[in-house]
Design a protein around this motif. Structure first.
Motif, PDB file in Angstrom:
ATOM      1  N   ARG A 146      38.959  31.369  42.073  1.00  0.00           N
ATOM      2  CA  ARG A 146      38.356  30.373  42.332  1.00  0.00           C
ATOM      3  C   ARG A 146      38.365  29.113  41.770  1.00  0.00           C
ATOM      4  O   ARG A 146      38.231  27.881  41.979  1.00  0.00           O
ATOM      5  CB  ARG A 146      36.492  30.600  42.348  1.00  0.00           C
ATOM      6  N   SER A 147      38.881  29.292  40.419  1.00  0.00           N
ATOM      7  CA  SER A 147      38.985  28.066  39.509  1.00  0.00           C
ATOM      8  C   SER A 147      40.206  28.513  38.484  1.00  0.00           C
ATOM      9  O   SER A 147      40.236  29.428  38.388  1.00  0.00           O
ATOM     10  CB  SER A 147      37.821  27.794  38.522  1.00  0.00           C
ATOM     11  N   TYR A 148      40.623  27.365  37.771  1.00  0.00           N
ATOM     12  CA  TYR A 148      41.957  27.538  37.136  1.00  0.00           C
ATOM     13  C   TYR A 148      41.496  28.417  36.005  1.00  0.00           C
ATOM     14  O   TYR A 148      42.309  29.261  35.621  1.00  0.00           O
ATOM     15  CB  TYR A 148      42.306  26.111  36.394  1.00  0.00           C
ATOM     16  N   ALA A 149      40.454  28.362  35.510  1.00  0.00           N
ATOM     17  CA  ALA A 149      39.858  29.335  34.438  1.00  0.00           C
ATOM     18  C   ALA A 149      39.721  30.747  34.540  1.00  0.00           C
ATOM     19  O   ALA A 149      39.391  31.505  33.881  1.00  0.00           O
ATOM     20  CB  ALA A 149      38.967  28.648  33.653  1.00  0.00           C
TER      21      ALA A 149
ATOM     22  N   VAL B 218      45.589  25.222  32.393  1.00  0.00           N
ATOM     23  CA  VAL B 218      46.166  24.393  31.538  1.00  0.00           C
ATOM     24  C   VAL B 218      47.531  24.512  31.216  1.00  0.00           C
ATOM     25  O   VAL B 218      48.423  24.689  30.188  1.00  0.00           O
ATOM     26  CB  VAL B 218      45.415  24.826  29.939  1.00  0.00           C
TER      27      VAL B 218
END
Lengths: 257, 257, 257
Positions: free
Chosen positions: B212-215, B238
């Motif tokens: 759902r997210s980069y992290a 990142v």
């Protein structure tokens, strides 16, 4: 209206904006903040090409390799506008376009100068020029004589672009600046090409088409044209003229017709 | 409100702003001036993603490799907004998001056209588009029919992004653009990932987590996610997705579930 | 007044501006959008140096490597201003300059949160922070307690710059950031140089002149000076201090007097 130009990149211009917006409701307009670093000559060219398109305004321009020296800080009144910046010539070509320049020196140590209290001697943009701009804007360009921290200056640093050498069927000049597209902008007047669009001319000895627009040649091909500033420009359609012609700022350019 | 987008970098947009501010009190908002040079397709993508977030406005977009040719100059009315720029398709995807596009061609040689007097054929942003934008803003988007220098145009250049190929458990598409972070944005709809967050999918044959997210992955690791545009994006937390996946604009992307 | 800072480059900030301008007539001022990517520490330094120059405002700052994680989204009230951004410390040094920080967490899933309807979990700048900024501006910094989607947060992430070690005739610190000019800005207080301008000091063992301004040495020569932030700066007149001193962010710097 206040316009801002500098070679500061980011975020130093924001500190100048903060100082301005603390002192005036004027509209702020960025002209450029990524001008080539510490090159008053290039900045002077772009200011001359850009500022005359604006309505009357106070124009801030900080390209200032001499910050912290005893170089003067100037307000130049020209027409209904004023220009504010260091005394290294950067303001003068634009000022001459805007009117008959009247030059004043700023005394930031004068008791009435609206100082910021900023520390150090490295950021006159924030601590000298921005407060001067705000005060000039609020006072009005016609009322500068009432500001005690301004005094007339007779001999500002001048900055004049070299004149081309025009003789017979040949014009010799130089590249004044290059732009982001790689167009090499010369000091040769575009009027010399007026009758020759569609023909070839010789640029430093090589035949190149003279065209009204970049698209007059195929993509990747060289041309000479008249740029938006009215000067002859060495260009490549959808490419870089500076690379293709092997020229940079200061390069000699001779065009034979 | 007037927004401005171009591939001009600096300081050419300032000349356009000067022309605008000499003719209108409208608020000016910069969208982007460092769009990839002379790539209407990339600019069209970002305008489509960005302009619909604005309130009704006149949107100027100058990405114009054909400046100086006989390509038309356009005003496109869509919803309560208007878009102004060259006839190379750059305006059309955003216009279709904003409403049903009605296309008008600008005649800058018409006697009533509010010309700037600028020289040359290389800076239509300043000499054609900016005066048209100011006039459209002052006239009102609903009153374009009253401008004598505008005429309806039936067949503007189109620019449509390729449709992905969706069949069974596989979606084939391509990278439309990359952004500053190196995220590679595809034309594959993000809805395909909705049920699969936390699982792996195969991207061009290699297993990659869908998150759902980069992290959702450790820094430096690859993932596929749904970007802010609603499309599948190849990314690195990142880091740069384009490098890690070995893709660029136009690269084929096949995702198997 | 609303200021905007991010590491987004272009054109993502335009989507945030569109959301803001759809919800408020506030003046928008760009602080910086090319801050180093995903480095809250560098951004925190520049925000601390820049935002205090502004009049009371709502300051948006999106440098957010943790977007999409469960890191909190913050509104920090300080003095008459508010700062809005992620809970990674980026807001705190500037907030402490502006007043006594009071920290609130944003609940973007609260029924009264003024959501944008944007898709995905990758662009909180547009979908969480921009709507929060508009609402804080329209509500007023003094009235945040009335916003149901804000709740007090006791333990925000902190970010404090390291203190230098000052003992006798030696100060040891580090490079906090470098700027566009290559000036290496340390955490060593400039007051230590006050009595020594014109003398030499030892920087990491090498003698270097301490000067009030860059121009205190010849172009291309090294110096230490006090930057506009009040800290000791390693610099080269019309050149790059970081290269000449062989330092970058985090490098140890010892100055002996």
């Amino acid at each position: 209206m206040i316009t801002l130009a500098s070679d500061f990149g980011e975020p130093y211009p924001a500190a100048m904006k903060g100082v301005l917006l603390s002192r005036t409701d004027a509209q702020l307009v960025d002209v450029a903040h990524n001008l080539p670093r510490q090159e008053p000559r290039t900045a002077a060219f772009w200011l001359r090409e850009t500022l005359p398109w604006f309505p009357p305004a106070v124009h801030l321009a900080v390209i200032d390799p001499g910050v912290g020296t005893d170089r003067a800080a100037l307000v130049v009144r020209a027409g209904e506008s004023a220009l504010v910046g260091p005394d290294n010539g950067v303001l003068m070509p634009a000022a001459r376009e805007l009117g008959e320049p009247e030059v004043f020196a700023i005394d930031p140590h004068h008791g009435e100068f609206p100082a910021t209290g900023g520390e150090g001697s490295t950021f006159d943009g924030r601590d000298v020029f921005a407060p001067a701009v705000a005060a000039v804007h609020e006072t009005g360009v016609d009322e500068l004589e009432g500001l005690g921290w301004l005094s007339a200056l007779d001999d500002p640093e001048e900055l004049r672009f070299p004149e081309p050498d025009l003789r017979g069927r040949e014009a010799s000049g130089e590249v004044l600046v290059t732009d982001r597209f790689g167009n090499a902008i010369t000091n040769i007047p575009g009027s010399l090409l007026e009758d020759r669009f569609g023909d070839e001319v010789a640029v430093n000895g090589t035949a190149v088409p003279a065209e009204r627009s970049y698209a007059g040649v195929e993509p990747g091909h060289r041309l000479v044209t008249v740029g938006s500033h009215g000067n002859v420009e060495l260009a490549v359609n959808v490419g870089r003229g500076d690379d293709a012609f092997g020229v940079g700022v200061g390069s000699d350019v001779t065009i034979s017709f």
